[in-house]
Write an enzyme that holds these catalytic residues in place. Structure first.
Site, PDB file in Angstrom:
ATOM      1  N   ALA A  62     -80.061  -3.986  28.515  1.00 34.81           N
ATOM      2  CA  ALA A  62     -79.266  -5.198  28.113  1.00 34.81           C
ATOM      3  C   ALA A  62     -79.555  -6.100  29.134  1.00 34.81           C
ATOM      4  O   ALA A  62     -80.320  -6.027  30.004  1.00 34.81           O
ATOM      5  CB  ALA A  62     -77.552  -4.832  28.343  1.00 34.81           C
ATOM      6  N   GLY A 101     -80.029  -0.017  27.712  1.00 26.16           N
ATOM      7  CA  GLY A 101     -80.007  -0.149  26.403  1.00 26.16           C
ATOM      8  C   GLY A 101     -81.449   0.126  25.697  1.00 26.16           C
ATOM      9  O   GLY A 101     -81.673   0.134  24.666  1.00 26.16           O
ATOM     10  N   GLU A 104     -81.478   3.496  24.769  1.00 29.34           N
ATOM     11  CA  GLU A 104     -80.400   3.640  23.656  1.00 29.34           C
ATOM     12  C   GLU A 104     -80.986   3.292  22.301  1.00 29.34           C
ATOM     13  O   GLU A 104     -80.731   3.801  21.145  1.00 29.34           O
ATOM     14  CB  GLU A 104     -78.993   2.875  23.934  1.00 29.34           C
ATOM     15  CG  GLU A 104     -78.350   3.540  25.137  1.00 29.34           C
ATOM     16  CD  GLU A 104     -77.080   2.391  25.563  1.00 29.34           C
ATOM     17  OE1 GLU A 104     -77.279   1.563  25.975  1.00 29.34           O
ATOM     18  OE2 GLU A 104     -76.247   3.219  25.480  1.00 29.34           O
ATOM     19  N   GLU A 124     -77.321   2.745  33.975  1.00 28.96           N
ATOM     20  CA  GLU A 124     -76.105   1.840  34.153  1.00 28.96           C
ATOM     21  C   GLU A 124     -74.892   2.287  35.142  1.00 28.96           C
ATOM     22  O   GLU A 124     -74.258   1.582  35.477  1.00 28.96           O
ATOM     23  CB  GLU A 124     -75.350   2.017  32.488  1.00 28.96           C
ATOM     24  CG  GLU A 124     -75.945   1.281  31.628  1.00 28.96           C
ATOM     25  CD  GLU A 124     -76.981   2.031  30.847  1.00 28.96           C
ATOM     26  OE1 GLU A 124     -77.648   2.986  31.463  1.00 28.96           O
ATOM     27  OE2 GLU A 124     -77.349   1.557  29.655  1.00 28.96           O
TER      28      GLU A 124
HETATM   29  C1  3H9 Z   1     -77.459  -1.809  29.920  1.00 31.74           C
HETATM   30  O1  3H9 Z   1     -78.695  -1.632  29.529  1.00 31.74           O
HETATM   31  C2  3H9 Z   1     -76.129  -1.607  29.367  1.00 31.74           C
HETATM   32  C3  3H9 Z   1     -76.285  -1.102  27.775  1.00 31.74           C
HETATM   33  O2  3H9 Z   1     -76.228   0.454  28.014  1.00 31.74           O
HETATM   34  C4  3H9 Z   1     -75.308  -1.344  26.961  1.00 31.74           C
HETATM   35  C5  3H9 Z   1     -75.430  -2.779  26.252  1.00 31.74           C
HETATM   36  C6  3H9 Z   1     -74.210  -2.761  25.432  1.00 31.74           C
HETATM   37  N1  3H9 Z   1     -81.393  -7.963  32.513  1.00 31.74           N
HETATM   38  O3  3H9 Z   1     -86.953  -5.726  39.044  1.00 31.74           O
HETATM   39  P1  3H9 Z   1     -87.881  -6.773  38.895  1.00 31.74           P
HETATM   40  C7  3H9 Z   1     -85.224  -9.493  35.731  1.00 31.74           C
HETATM   41  S1  3H9 Z   1     -77.313  -2.324  31.604  1.00 31.74           S
HETATM   42  C8  3H9 Z   1     -81.824  -9.466  33.003  1.00 31.74           C
HETATM   43  O4  3H9 Z   1     -88.456  -7.614  40.057  1.00 31.74           O
HETATM   44  P2  3H9 Z   1     -89.870  -4.638  38.512  1.00 31.74           P
HETATM   45  C9  3H9 Z   1     -85.192  -9.655  37.280  1.00 31.74           C
HETATM   46  O5  3H9 Z   1     -83.690 -10.062  37.638  1.00 31.74           O
HETATM   47  C10 3H9 Z   1     -79.030  -2.554  32.258  1.00 31.74           C
HETATM   48  N2  3H9 Z   1     -82.657  -9.485  34.100  1.00 31.74           N
HETATM   49  O6  3H9 Z   1     -89.157  -5.971  38.197  1.00 31.74           O
HETATM   50  C11 3H9 Z   1     -86.225 -10.341  37.694  1.00 31.74           C
HETATM   51  O7  3H9 Z   1     -85.876 -11.515  37.537  1.00 31.74           O
HETATM   52  P3  3H9 Z   1     -86.444 -12.702  38.408  1.00 31.74           P
HETATM   53  C12 3H9 Z   1     -79.599  -1.103  32.464  1.00 31.74           C
HETATM   54  C13 3H9 Z   1     -83.505  -8.427  34.479  1.00 31.74           C
HETATM   55  O8  3H9 Z   1     -91.303  -4.745  37.865  1.00 31.74           O
HETATM   56  C14 3H9 Z   1     -87.150  -9.717  36.664  1.00 31.74           C
HETATM   57  O9  3H9 Z   1     -86.507  -9.671  35.597  1.00 31.74           O
HETATM   58  N3  3H9 Z   1     -80.877  -1.424  32.876  1.00 31.74           N
HETATM   59  C15 3H9 Z   1     -83.377  -7.062  33.936  1.00 31.74           C
HETATM   60  O10 3H9 Z   1     -89.960  -4.417  39.816  1.00 31.74           O
HETATM   61  C16 3H9 Z   1     -88.255  -8.793  37.254  1.00 31.74           C
HETATM   62  O11 3H9 Z   1     -87.438  -7.728  37.921  1.00 31.74           O
HETATM   63  C17 3H9 Z   1     -81.254  -1.636  34.152  1.00 31.74           C
HETATM   64  O12 3H9 Z   1     -80.638  -1.611  34.976  1.00 31.74           O
HETATM   65  C18 3H9 Z   1     -82.224  -6.996  33.012  1.00 31.74           C
HETATM   66  N4  3H9 Z   1     -81.830  -5.668  32.493  1.00 31.74           N
HETATM   67  O13 3H9 Z   1     -89.023  -3.645  37.804  1.00 31.74           O
HETATM   68  C19 3H9 Z   1     -82.778  -1.963  34.406  1.00 31.74           C
HETATM   69  N5  3H9 Z   1     -84.112  -6.243  34.556  1.00 31.74           N
HETATM   70  O14 3H9 Z   1     -87.980 -12.818  38.260  1.00 31.74           O
HETATM   71  C20 3H9 Z   1     -82.882  -2.986  35.588  1.00 31.74           C
HETATM   72  C21 3H9 Z   1     -84.959  -7.121  35.335  1.00 31.74           C
HETATM   73  O15 3H9 Z   1     -85.812 -14.063  37.619  1.00 31.74           O
HETATM   74  N6  3H9 Z   1     -84.374  -3.470  35.895  1.00 31.74           N
HETATM   75  N7  3H9 Z   1     -84.665  -8.198  35.280  1.00 31.74           N
HETATM   76  O16 3H9 Z   1     -86.210 -12.565  40.025  1.00 31.74           O
HETATM   77  C22 3H9 Z   1     -85.188  -2.574  36.552  1.00 31.74           C
HETATM   78  O17 3H9 Z   1     -84.852  -1.491  37.031  1.00 31.74           O
HETATM   79  C23 3H9 Z   1     -86.559  -2.963  36.727  1.00 31.74           C
HETATM   80  O18 3H9 Z   1     -86.484  -4.579  36.657  1.00 31.74           O
HETATM   81  C24 3H9 Z   1     -87.522  -2.846  36.036  1.00 31.74           C
HETATM   82  C25 3H9 Z   1     -88.830  -3.605  36.436  1.00 31.74           C
HETATM   83  C26 3H9 Z   1     -87.908  -1.107  36.454  1.00 31.74           C
HETATM   84  C27 3H9 Z   1     -87.395  -2.964  34.749  1.00 31.74           C
END
Ligand code: 3H9
Length: 689
Positions: A62, A101, A104, A124
């Protein structure tokens, strides 16, 4: 630009997700995904769909930034209802991270084809949430309830290989054959069994006892976390309730947790961590291919190991053969311990050790792209090292000092090339702790800064850029807390009372136990050097109570580790109070908590005012990763915003008056924000959530 485009390959439609930077499921993508799946139902020539993504992330989940906004339809659940309603099979082709998500979505597909670059997880829990679009309902049906609970509770992604072994992925293939295999599977499903939805699977009652055991175990250790209790209940629902009712309950929990303080704080932490590093102004970072670390003590060898662990060769430079041998054996012992614990295998140990050499003489730093000085914390010694480095290090090398207090500009001046000098303040144990305060000197060039930030990221650290001042951000704030610990103990509190308040707040350890662990002589020596006094801590040191190493400090340690309250400490405190002419009184828990936290926040306000930290969120990141501030409280500055800065200022003023301690008076910036009814988060526009 569309966040999703469709490519038709014969009778299969490939849905390419393209929503940089991480393919998060923002509103536009959700709407387009639902419309596309619906629209393709009527395309006569299309028998199946493949979901693939452009970029190195499949779907990061998400869009976390949308959580604080009014929800816009369609919800992810509604999108996945379209998947469930599809008459044509949908196959997920996963060649990167499928998280939250994102996983999911993949679970709502008929099959999941992965490569070894795939990472499948439900993180999450780290945001104080549980999966909210069917993760707790579909995952148990894919891999069994016990494995599913483990995966939802630890939040760690599984590799493509592990996902295949678990049954989460149907096939593991090479990247270049991914689409072909996925399309072939879509075709085969269409021509054979048709849909293969997880929601049509059910669990047998014989799987319940194992789940109960796993649930008891996790509730025993982590039942205090609200999201853990909710996820256990949701997975259990897979046995007792119909699929749709299970989904409804999961949604209820998700929305409740989303509104809770704990998740809000953890989302703040997530975003602050990603904003904290200095955003490059376009100056490219030079690649660090080799580092040299001057000084192979605990800190120096920990730093060298951090680089070696990430594949970067490191030379430890020592003054003589004996010291070099000690450094080498310190490194070997640390890796040995990891092998014994099972966290490192033999071949990785050999590889890592092979990347570290311990040599004698500063000339050994000549090849390094980055030199990190980690010698004794003494200005003259450091200046001498930098003067030597000026002649022996490469002219384009970046020179960093690992000082935790000293003036980086003064050190830089002795190198003759101050633009290549900055601070890299690691936290011990340096091979474990993720925080690095990157101290930008007056003359530090953008390119040196960019190089160090990039290198820190490469070795898995969280770099936060700070300015020069005594103690930088973390230790400067910590010293405000230490002053209050001493005062509270003099006014009538006892060490275990002070510690308990912070442990109850969520720290792993209180300040007195922490000082005992670190050794009280460190602070004592520093106070002597700066002409400061801390009557209680000084009296303990003078009584030979240096902490755990002498088995006596704020507590007694009869077995060397376990703290036991010692009546002699109370006597010593009484004497110190009497000498200072202070009548001891009962100090309440709220006062202790306030006086430990609010002066730090006050110092944080000064730090922001001086520009030593760029954002309040940066200060939070420093405290979360360097000092064990509880993540579910978001960090000290976030915590202050939650209390309300007018209330923080009011309480500080009243303590300043009651204790005649001028240091407690609200800092000008805090006062101003309090009057304007603003929070620290309002200072930087990009910090708003
Ligand atoms: C969910 O999914 C809930 C669902 O179950 C239900 C829904 C109904 N959203 O980390 P990075 C941005 S909860 C928005 O440096 P990497 C981040 O802020 C979600 N933005 O890259 C950054 O922005 P900026 C569950 C996001 O290559 C840029 O992307 N998912 C999100 O080192 C680059 O990020 C997670 O918790 C997001 N979800 O790592 C996963 N994710 O450049 C969270 C990232 O402006 N994400 N951004 O500063 C991660 O673990 C890492 O970002 C990922 C990439 C491994 C994907």
């Amino acid at each position: 630009m569309q966040p999703l485009d469709v490519e038709i390959r014969d009778d299969v439609a490939i849905l390419w997700i393209d929503n940089p930077p991480v393919n998060a499921l923002g509103f536009h993508l959700r709407a387009r995904l639902a419309d596309t799946v619906r629209g393709l139902q009527d395309e006569a020539g299309i028998v199946g769909l493949v979901l693939a993504s452009r970029g190195r992330v499949f779907i990061a989940g998400a869009d976390i930034r949308e959580f604080d906004q009014t929800p816009k339809p369609p919800s992810l659940i509604e999108v996945l209802d379209c998947f469930d309603g599809s008459g044509k099979p949908i196959v997920a082709a996963i060649d990167g991270a499928a998280l939250g998500g994102g996983l999911e979505v993949a679970l709502a597909c008929d099959e999941r084809i992965v490569t070894s670059r795939a990472r499948l997880g439900l993180p999450e829990v780290k945001l104080g949430l549980l999966p909210g679009a069917g993760g707790t309902q579909r995952l148990p049906l894919a891999i069994g309830p016990v494995e599913a609970l483990a995966m939802i509770a630890d939040g760690e992604p599984r590799s493509g290989e592990a996902a295949k072994a678990l049954g989460l992925a149907d096939r593991l293939v090479e990247s270049d054959e991914l689409l072909e295999v996925a399309a072939a599977r879509a075709r085969a499903l269409a021509g054979g069994s048709g849909r293969k939805r997880l929601r049509d699977v059910s669990l047998g009652p014989d799987e319940l006892p194992a789940l109960e055991t796993a649930a008891d175990e996790i509730l025993g250790s982590r039942g205090g976390e609200p999201q853990i209790r909710a996820m256990v209940e949701c997975v259990r629902n897979r046995f007792d309730l119909g699929f749709d009712e299970g989904m409804r309950r999961e949604r209820q929990h998700f929305l409740r947790l989303l509104e809770g303080d704990c998740s809000k704080a953890m989302r703040h932490a997530f975003l602050a961590e990603r904003r904290s590093a200095f955003k490059s102004t376009g100056v490219p970072a030079a690649e660090v291919r080799r580092v040299a670390v001057i000084g192979g003590g605990t800190m120096g060898s920990g730093i060298a190991m951090s680089f070696a662990n990430a594949g970067i060769p490191a030379t430890i430079v020592e003054a003589d053969e004996a010291a070099a041998a000690r450094a080498a054996s310190r490194v070997a012992e640390t890796y040995e311990r990891s092998v014994r614990r099972g966290s490192l295998d033999e071949s990785a140990r050999a590889e890592r050790i092979g990347r570290i050499e311990a040599l004698v003489g500063i000339e050994a730093a000549a090849e390094a792209d980055l030199v990190i000085e980690a010698v004794f914390e003494d200005m003259d010694v450091k200046k001498q090292v930098f003067a030597w480095l000026d002649t022996s290090a490469r002219s384009d090398a970046v020179l960093a000092t690992n000082t935790s207090y000293l003036d980086v500009d003064a050190i830089a001046a002795s190198a003759g090339r101050p633009e290549r000098v900055l601070g890299m303040h690691f936290f011990g144990p340096a091979n474990v702790m993720k925080l690095v305060e990157v101290v930008r000197g007056e003359a530090t060039s953008e390119s040196a800064l960019a190089t160090v930030i990039e290198a820190a990221r490469r070795i898995g650290k969280i770099p936060v850029v700070v300015g020069v001042c005594h103690g930088f951000v973390g230790n400067r704030m910590l010293s405000r807390r230490s002053e209050q610990v001493d005062r509270l103990l003099m006014e009538g509190a006892l060490p275990d009372q002070v510690d308990r308040v912070l442990v109850d707040f969520g720290f792993r350890m209180g300040p007195c136990a922490m000082s005992d662990l670190a050794g009280l002589d460190i602070g004592w020596r520093m106070r002597r050097a700066t002409g400061k006094a801390a009557p209680v801590a000084d009296a303990l040191v003078e009584a030979g109570r240096l902490g755990q190493k002498t088995r006596k400090g704020y507590y007694d340690y009869p077995d060397g580790r376990k703290a036991v309250v010692d009546g002699r400490v109370e006597m010593l405190l009484r004497e110190v109070s009497e000498r200072a002419g202070i009548a001891r009184r009962a100090v309440g828990q709220q006062e202790i908590l306030d006086r430990l936290l609010l002066p730090m926040i006050n110092e944080g306000a000064r730090i922001l005012e001086e520009g030593v930290a760029a954002r309040a969120g940066d200060i939070d990141v420093i405290w979360l990763h360097g000092y064990g501030f509880p993540r579910w409280r978001g960090g000290p500055m976030y915590h202050a915003d939650r209390i309300g800065l007018d209330e923080v200022a009011r309480r500080l003023s009243s303590y300043a008056e009651a204790t005649a301690d001028a240091a407690l008076r609200p800092a000008p910036l805090l006062k101003q924000l309090a009057e304007e009814k603003r929070g620290f988060a309002s200072l930087a526009p990009e910090h708003k959530e």
